[in-house]
Design a protein around this motif. Structure first.
Motif, mmCIF file in Angstrom:
data_model
loop_
_atom_site.group_PDB
_atom_site.id
_atom_site.type_symbol
_atom_site.label_atom_id
_atom_site.label_comp_id
_atom_site.label_asym_id
_atom_site.label_seq_id
_atom_site.Cartn_x
_atom_site.Cartn_y
_atom_site.Cartn_z
ATOM 1 N N ALA A 1 27.570 29.351 15.473
ATOM 2 C CA ALA A 1 25.981 29.663 15.383
ATOM 3 C C ALA A 1 25.157 30.420 16.729
ATOM 4 C CB ALA A 1 24.995 30.102 14.584
ATOM 5 N N ASP A 2 25.545 29.083 17.353
ATOM 6 C CA ASP A 2 24.671 29.142 18.820
ATOM 7 C C ASP A 2 25.584 30.037 19.643
ATOM 8 O OD1 ASP A 2 22.355 28.052 20.685
ATOM 9 O OD2 ASP A 2 24.774 26.875 21.683
ATOM 10 N N LYS A 3 27.251 29.263 19.708
ATOM 11 C CA LYS A 3 28.206 30.172 20.815
ATOM 12 C C LYS A 3 28.588 31.517 20.322
ATOM 13 C CE LYS A 3 29.813 25.846 22.334
ATOM 14 N NZ LYS A 3 29.378 25.365 23.382
ATOM 15 N N ILE A 4 28.508 31.941 19.041
ATOM 16 C CA ILE A 4 28.118 33.272 19.322
ATOM 17 C C ILE A 4 26.731 33.962 19.119
ATOM 18 C CG2 ILE A 4 27.886 35.139 17.752
ATOM 19 C CD1 ILE A 4 30.171 33.410 15.093
ATOM 20 N N CYS A 5 25.884 33.254 19.925
ATOM 21 C CA CYS A 5 24.373 34.338 19.502
ATOM 22 C C CYS A 5 24.316 34.738 21.604
ATOM 23 C CB CYS A 5 23.274 33.355 20.180
ATOM 24 S SG CYS A 5 22.791 33.209 17.647
ATOM 25 N N ASN A 6 24.741 33.108 22.118
ATOM 26 C CA ASN A 6 25.515 32.978 23.735
ATOM 27 C C ASN A 6 26.043 33.808 23.996
ATOM 28 O OD1 ASN A 6 23.312 30.514 23.816
ATOM 29 N ND2 ASN A 6 25.098 29.224 23.757
ATOM 30 N N ALA A 7 27.759 33.780 23.136
ATOM 31 C CA ALA A 7 28.490 35.215 23.266
ATOM 32 C C ALA A 7 27.828 36.575 23.001
ATOM 33 C CB ALA A 7 29.957 34.970 22.581
ATOM 34 N N LEU A 8 27.181 37.161 21.982
ATOM 35 C CA LEU A 8 26.925 38.310 22.263
ATOM 36 C C LEU A 8 25.708 38.432 22.721
ATOM 37 C CD1 LEU A 8 27.487 39.155 18.301
ATOM 38 C CD2 LEU A 8 28.775 39.224 20.251
ATOM 39 N N GLY A 9 25.313 37.504 23.310
ATOM 40 C CA GLY A 9 23.704 37.914 24.203
ATOM 41 C C GLY A 9 22.267 37.823 23.214
ATOM 42 N N MET A 10 22.642 37.450 22.031
ATOM 43 C CA MET A 10 21.445 37.116 21.079
ATOM 44 C C MET A 10 21.092 35.637 21.837
ATOM 45 S SD MET A 10 23.698 38.008 17.832
ATOM 46 C CE MET A 10 22.863 37.774 16.731
ATOM 47 N N GLU A 11 19.044 35.574 20.845
ATOM 48 C CA GLU A 11 18.598 34.412 21.345
ATOM 49 C C GLU A 11 18.888 33.935 20.352
ATOM 50 O OE1 GLU A 11 13.709 32.967 22.485
ATOM 51 O OE2 GLU A 11 14.466 34.838 22.223
ATOM 52 N N SER A 12 19.615 32.381 20.823
ATOM 53 C CA SER A 12 19.901 30.973 19.497
ATOM 54 C C SER A 12 18.517 30.168 19.362
ATOM 55 C CB SER A 12 20.738 30.080 20.359
ATOM 56 O OG SER A 12 20.820 29.583 19.216
ATOM 57 N N ASP A 13 18.662 29.799 17.788
ATOM 58 C CA ASP A 13 17.365 28.884 17.525
ATOM 59 C C ASP A 13 17.631 27.500 17.875
ATOM 60 O OD1 ASP A 13 18.300 29.131 15.547
ATOM 61 O OD2 ASP A 13 17.220 29.770 14.053
ATOM 62 N N GLN A 14 18.281 27.683 18.308
ATOM 63 C CA GLN A 14 18.849 26.032 18.519
ATOM 64 C C GLN A 14 18.987 25.298 17.350
ATOM 65 O OE1 GLN A 14 16.900 24.559 21.264
ATOM 66 N NE2 GLN A 14 18.430 24.890 23.377
ATOM 67 N N LEU A 15 18.717 25.850 16.143
ATOM 68 C CA LEU A 15 17.920 25.078 14.842
ATOM 69 C C LEU A 15 19.080 23.915 14.256
ATOM 70 C CD1 LEU A 15 16.055 24.558 12.930
ATOM 71 C CD2 LEU A 15 16.794 26.311 11.282
ATOM 72 N N GLY A 16 18.886 22.455 14.302
ATOM 73 C CA GLY A 16 20.762 22.319 13.977
ATOM 74 C C GLY A 16 21.655 21.640 14.803
ATOM 75 N N LEU A 17 20.870 22.312 16.346
ATOM 76 C CA LEU A 17 22.051 21.840 17.211
ATOM 77 C C LEU A 17 21.791 20.413 17.761
ATOM 78 C CD1 LEU A 17 22.528 24.493 19.297
ATOM 79 C CD2 LEU A 17 23.986 23.948 17.415
ATOM 80 N N GLU B 1 43.199 35.961 31.525
ATOM 81 C CA GLU B 1 43.634 36.868 32.568
ATOM 82 C C GLU B 1 44.137 37.427 32.854
ATOM 83 O OE1 GLU B 1 44.789 33.223 34.969
ATOM 84 O OE2 GLU B 1 43.106 32.324 35.957
ATOM 85 N N LYS B 2 45.823 37.799 31.747
ATOM 86 C CA LYS B 2 46.766 38.421 31.714
ATOM 87 C C LYS B 2 45.750 39.899 31.799
ATOM 88 C CE LYS B 2 50.633 39.421 29.086
ATOM 89 N NZ LYS B 2 51.328 39.104 27.809
ATOM 90 N N ASN B 3 45.009 40.081 30.420
ATOM 91 C CA ASN B 3 44.486 41.621 30.228
ATOM 92 C C ASN B 3 43.766 41.362 31.127
ATOM 93 O OD1 ASN B 3 46.671 41.659 27.981
ATOM 94 N ND2 ASN B 3 46.274 39.472 27.589
ATOM 95 N N LYS B 4 42.942 40.589 32.143
ATOM 96 C CA LYS B 4 41.424 40.821 32.241
ATOM 97 C C LYS B 4 40.737 40.823 31.180
ATOM 98 C CE LYS B 4 42.637 43.406 36.363
ATOM 99 N NZ LYS B 4 44.627 43.105 36.361
ATOM 100 N N ASP B 5 40.547 40.263 30.248
ATOM 101 C CA ASP B 5 39.609 40.585 28.889
ATOM 102 C C ASP B 5 38.823 39.127 28.995
ATOM 103 O OD1 ASP B 5 38.836 39.999 26.110
ATOM 104 O OD2 ASP B 5 40.689 41.059 25.571
ATOM 105 N N ASN B 6 37.455 39.360 29.307
ATOM 106 C CA ASN B 6 36.071 38.772 28.859
ATOM 107 C C ASN B 6 35.619 38.678 28.507
ATOM 108 O OD1 ASN B 6 34.890 41.227 29.294
ATOM 109 N ND2 ASN B 6 34.125 40.625 31.372
ATOM 110 N N LYS B 7 35.829 38.786 26.696
ATOM 111 C CA LYS B 7 35.441 39.005 25.375
ATOM 112 C C LYS B 7 35.790 37.947 24.803
ATOM 113 C CE LYS B 7 33.629 42.514 23.638
ATOM 114 N NZ LYS B 7 33.308 43.732 23.117
ATOM 115 N N ILE B 8 36.385 36.738 25.463
ATOM 116 C CA ILE B 8 36.468 35.493 24.876
ATOM 117 C C ILE B 8 36.124 34.397 25.514
ATOM 118 C CG2 ILE B 8 38.886 35.385 26.215
ATOM 119 C CD1 ILE B 8 40.259 34.587 24.060
ATOM 120 N N THR B 9 36.261 33.379 24.278
ATOM 121 C CA THR B 9 35.609 31.641 25.039
ATOM 122 C C THR B 9 36.013 30.801 23.636
ATOM 123 O OG1 THR B 9 34.015 30.626 25.625
ATOM 124 C CG2 THR B 9 33.190 31.863 23.280
#
Length: 563
Positions: free
Chosen positions: A410-426, A370-378
């Motif tokens: 790996a799934d969280k990173i895919c979601n953050a970057l807009g990549m498709e996750s294969d869900q393997l192992g999830l 909120e302070k930095n108006k930074d939406n590239k963090i999860t």
């Protein structure tokens, strides 16, 4: 084949026989033809005013065997090898400083060897000496701790020339010293016998403590004391995540360290073991405390997994020290963003417990965003380690736990970057919601325990049929063509038959159905299914109606994608 027309005005005619080309030149031309790099006039080697595959063939002629074998000695500089992670070259030796730091190269020769160097840590007690591995064509040929000032390792010795991929990796952590690579000796007839491994498109940095270092991952029990022989970064969630995403990686991780306090037996602040002061340097030990150049290779993602050691301090006076931790975490996020202006930051915590800290991390991330108006963090909470998956030395995560967390990250990173996750192992049911639906003539008293994810169902009036009472586990995401393993345990009356379903939320499609038969306490169930279409909001259902006055308890529901 991609072709680019080069302006006749700017074209410079070159011939492969007149100019010697480097491995970088060859890579740049290849990348340009694939649209990943810039076309330049110098790439028109054939002089036809077109840069295409013919120019690539012409340049490749530069790398053809001369037919005359020569012995050569090369240094482990970035001209010859790829540096992975935070390494330091002192003019003679490439020091692999951090956990997982490595050199990688391709060699074309009939004989090859490397010289490994040891630093002061060779004088440590054996259980604290630096551990390393040498890998040839994905096969580990040496896995050892460094006990000598210098050691020569033969990579291969053949009667004819061969091309092999070589990797030397530091498996233990920066706290216990490092490993060096001084020389590469070969016998080759290639004009360019040693080439750095290719850079990968995605780059991830991991900031952490002993969990990230894979402390004790090869320990046989929680009661086994730590040695570097049980610390193996290649079994860390960090390394496994990078491998799954085909990413380059870098680690900044120190056992016992935190953000505002390192591990503290007495609950007093341990300011000597905190990560932030070391973030901008190669390593925390004097010989490697050199400024780190973040612009040399920008990180696409930065993962921070810190707070476990801070818990030993904060928990002793949680009300007073919580804000101190939040402020320190937020301040460190400012440093990370300063050094990585374009990276996506992923924060996590929780594998070794101390769940009270997670809301503090959430608050710090919220404040920073909120302070930095930074939406590239999860931020997300890692599941606490399960003793059924084994426990490593000093209660640290096992190899199974590290792998499970790699799948999640790996799934969280895919979601953050807009990549498709294969869900393997999830476990695609891990974040599902538990609820009950009943007909008018049925009633049930439910209780969900967030502590162990158990669902207690006390049926009072069962209604007329099985579906008069349905226990729902909702919000399960399924992928078309995905193969899943369904496992759970149920405690209920012996012989009790309970229909189970996996279906769409609107009940129009059933993906799986079976009947569970009770056999006492925590009766296990396992089955596999393949889904023929994507459904982002499927549900698992227990139909427990049709009978009055009995109990059903669901434990450890897991729907894991296995293929």
């Amino acid at each position: 084949m991609i072709k680019k027309i080069v302006s006749a005005v700017s074209a410079v005619l070159l011939t492969a026989t007149a100019v010697s080309y480097s491995a970088d030149d060859l890579r740049n031309l290849g990348d340009a033809l694939l649209g990943k790099g810039k076309i330049t006039s110098e790439m028109d080697l054939t002089g036809d005013k077109v840069v295409d595959g013919f120019d690539l063939v012409e340049m490749r002629k530069n790398f053809i065997s001369t037919g005359e074998f020569k012995e050569m000695t090369l240094s482990a500089t970035e001209e010859n090898v790829k540096y992975t992670g935070r390494n330091y070259y002192d003019g003679k030796t490439a020091w692999l400083v951090q956990s997982g730091s490595a050199i990688e190269f391709t060699v074309n020769a009939k004989y090859a060897e490397i010289t490994i160097a040891g630093d002061y840590s060779i004088n440590n007690a054996e259980k604290y000496r630096s551990r390393y591995a040498v890998i040839v064509d994905d096969e580990i040929i040496v896995d050892d701790v460094m006990s000598e000032k210098s050691k020569t390792i033969k990579l291969f010795d053949d009667s004819k020339s061969r091309t092999s991929e070589i990797k030397v990796i530091h498996l233990s952590e920066a706290n216990n010293g490092t490993i060096g690579v001084s020389e590469i000796k070969i016998n080759s007839d290639s004009p360019v016998p040693v080439v750095p491994a290719k850079e990968k498109e995605l780059s991830i940095e991991f900031i952490g403590d002993s969990i990230t270092c894979a402390y004790g991952v090869e320990g046989q029990s929680a009661y086994e004391q730590y040695t570097t022989k049980t610390e193996n970064f290649m079994k860390s969630y960090a390394y496994l995540t990078a491998k799954k995403l085909n990413a380059d990686y870098s680690a900044v991780s120190y056992s016992g360290h935190g953000i505002v306090s390192g591990y503290s037996n007495e609950g007093e602040r341990n300011a000597d073991q905190i990560v932030p002061p070391y973030y901008k340097i190669c390593g925390n030990l004097k010989d490697y405390a050199k400024p780190w150049d973040f612009t040399k290779k920008a990180n696409d993602v930065v993962v921070m997994n810190l707070g476990t050691n801070d818990y030993s301090y904060v928990s002793k006076d949680f009300e007073e020290r919580s804000q101190e931790f939040i402020d320190g975490y937020e301040e460190f996020l400012e440093t990370i963003r300063e050094c990585n202006p374009d990276a996506y930051i992923v924060c996590t915590y929780g594998i070794m417990g101390g769940q009270e800290m997670y809301p503090l991390i959430e608050q710090a991330v919220k404040n920073f965003s909120e302070k930095n108006k930074d939406n590239k963090i999860t931020v997300y909470e890692s599941p606490i380690q399960n003793q059924a998956d084994g426990i490593g030395s000093d209660w640290h995560p096992s190899e199974i736990t590290q792998q499970k967390n790699a799948y999640i990250l790996a799934d969280k990173i895919c979601n953050a970057l807009g990549m498709e996750s294969d869900q393997l192992g999830l476990d695609v049911a891990s974040d599902a919601e538990y609820s009950i639906s009943t007909s008018e003539d049925a009633s049930v008293s439910p209780y969900f325990s967030d502590y162990d994810k158990s669902y207690w169902l006390n049926v009072v009036n069962g209604g007329k049929s099985d579906d008069s009472i349905e226990a729902h586990v909702s919000g399960i995401g399924l992928k078309k063509g995905g193969k899943y393993r369904l496992t759970f345990e149920i405690s209920t009356t012996d012989g009790e038959e309970i229909p189970i379903l996996i279906r769409s939320a609107d009940k129009s499609k059933t993906y799986f159905s079976d009947t569970f038969t009770g056999a006492g306490q925590k009766t296990p169930y396992e089955s596999e299914l393949t889904v023929e279409e994507t459904d982002d909001s499927a549900e698992f259902v227990l139909q427990i109606g049709g009978k009055d006055s009995y109990n059903v308890t669901l434990y450890n529901l897991r729907l894991e994608r296995i293929g």
